[in-house]
Design a protein around this motif. Sequence first.
Motif, PDB file in Angstrom:
ATOM      1  N   ASP A  60       0.825  -1.208   0.000  1.00 44.22           N
ATOM      2  CA  ASP A  60       0.000   0.000   0.000  1.00 44.22           C
ATOM      3  C   ASP A  60       0.862   1.262   0.000  1.00 44.22           C
ATOM      4  OD1 ASP A  60      -2.353  -1.400  -0.125  1.00 44.22           O
ATOM      5  OD2 ASP A  60      -2.760  -1.308   2.027  1.00 44.22           O
ATOM      6  N   ARG A  61       2.014   1.206   0.638  1.00 48.00           N
ATOM      7  CA  ARG A  61       2.922   2.354   0.604  1.00 48.00           C
ATOM      8  C   ARG A  61       3.425   2.608  -0.810  1.00 48.00           C
ATOM      9  NH1 ARG A  61       7.038   1.322   5.688  1.00 48.00           N
ATOM     10  NH2 ARG A  61       5.538   0.242   7.036  1.00 48.00           N
ATOM     11  N   LEU A  62       3.735   1.521  -1.524  1.00 50.14           N
ATOM     12  CA  LEU A  62       4.193   1.691  -2.907  1.00 50.14           C
ATOM     13  C   LEU A  62       3.057   2.210  -3.781  1.00 50.14           C
ATOM     14  CD1 LEU A  62       6.387   1.432  -5.022  1.00 50.14           C
ATOM     15  CD2 LEU A  62       5.747  -0.979  -5.317  1.00 50.14           C
ATOM     16  N   ARG A  63       1.865   1.659  -3.623  1.00 49.88           N
ATOM     17  CA  ARG A  63       0.721   2.151  -4.399  1.00 49.88           C
ATOM     18  C   ARG A  63       0.489   3.644  -4.150  1.00 49.88           C
ATOM     19  NH1 ARG A  63      -2.955  -2.960  -2.639  1.00 49.88           N
ATOM     20  NH2 ARG A  63      -2.746  -4.273  -4.510  1.00 49.88           N
ATOM     21  N   ALA A  64       0.690   4.067  -2.893  1.00 52.20           N
ATOM     22  CA  ALA A  64       0.436   5.464  -2.535  1.00 52.20           C
ATOM     23  C   ALA A  64       1.416   6.437  -3.183  1.00 52.20           C
ATOM     24  CB  ALA A  64       0.497   5.621  -1.012  1.00 52.20           C
TER      25      ALA A  64
END
Length: 416
Positions: A60-64
């Motif tokens: 989710d951090r990468l997607r963000a």
Amino acid sequence: MYDVIIVGARCAGSPLAMLLARRGHRVLVVDRATFPSDTVSTHFIHQTGLARLRDWGLLDRLRATGVPPVRHMTFSYDGIHAEGFAEAIDGITEVLCPRRTVLDALLVDAARAAGAEVIEGFTVTATIVANGRVAGIRGYHSDGTEHAFAGRFVVGADGVESAIARLVGAEVYRDVPASGFVYYSYFDGLDWGFHNRTAHGRQFASCPTHDGRTMVAVMRRRDAYGEFRADVEGSFRSVLAAVVPEFGADLQAATRTERFRGLRYADSFYRRSHGPGWALVGDAGYHKDPLTAWGITDAFRHAELLAEALHRGLADESPIDGAVADYASQRDRESAGTFAFTVAVAALTLPPFLHAALSAATRSPAYRAKFFAMVGGGYPGEEFFAPDRLADLYEEVGMPPALRLLPPAPAPVTPS
């Protein structure tokens, strides 16, 4: 005294440090680079690689960061064409193509957050050996200050030209000479999605990445390197004209936002990856042509394997050298299919057997789905190319008997 010292902080080193630190081990990571920083890369993370990030709490951090998801792929090899996408693999329904300035910094931050000590701008010059075991490293900081660090175990996660591999004398036990080279850059104004297309001994790839840009890469065989470099812009466009002529107008209207990056490939190889007090992970121990874009995903998977082996040894659940030897054996077994397929297609012309198998696969909806699952890491290549399965496939699509080619016997991969 550290439990583990890791040399190299990118896609193998930082995940390894993070996983060990989360289990309570004292970990040091050093890298001669500072972060964020770029490196030549395929960028691509397969579904099984994204599943690792999800399990580590990082997806989710990468997607963000704004990297766009890819859920449709186009492949073509010498006239064989397939479009689609794999069904969910380990719960993942997309692939990502992040900039390494973003991905690597995220991984380094995760290692620090887990409790690992990270020293950037540190170059390793020697290993410390005590009682026949590697027991630390020596090197210098960016300001020239020399320093030594002691550790129970040292891991080289420092890429193809690994300093640790050189210092411990790690031998290559399978070597397939490199076939080609790559040039790539980033463009505004393209909406191509993901392509991996090969024709006339040339390859073109594209994938959307950060900031609304598209990474566009071309590959050619090594004998064209000098000619290509004499006119990089013109040569780059000539590859697209040969492989995807319908894209020429789009590229002409697009804006290239950065310089071209070029790389002549290193050989594909397996290198001995364990010894008394040391191990190798990522491209330091196992490297293959980037055409199939498995480098980042394999770095994640093998970092996870090595973390488990080191934890067992550090926790006195099993002798550490034996646990790490088991890691290397498992890595070799699990990567054999990807390695074989990659080196087979790296010459940018399909061998007759692969041409027959993939041609038949694209004519069968069920087998085409297996192809995309194999691409994403959710279906073993050994099963996809199993002779009995191919025999059934050839029968299903009515392949003429003379063209029903089966795979050659696999070459042995045995550590020296």
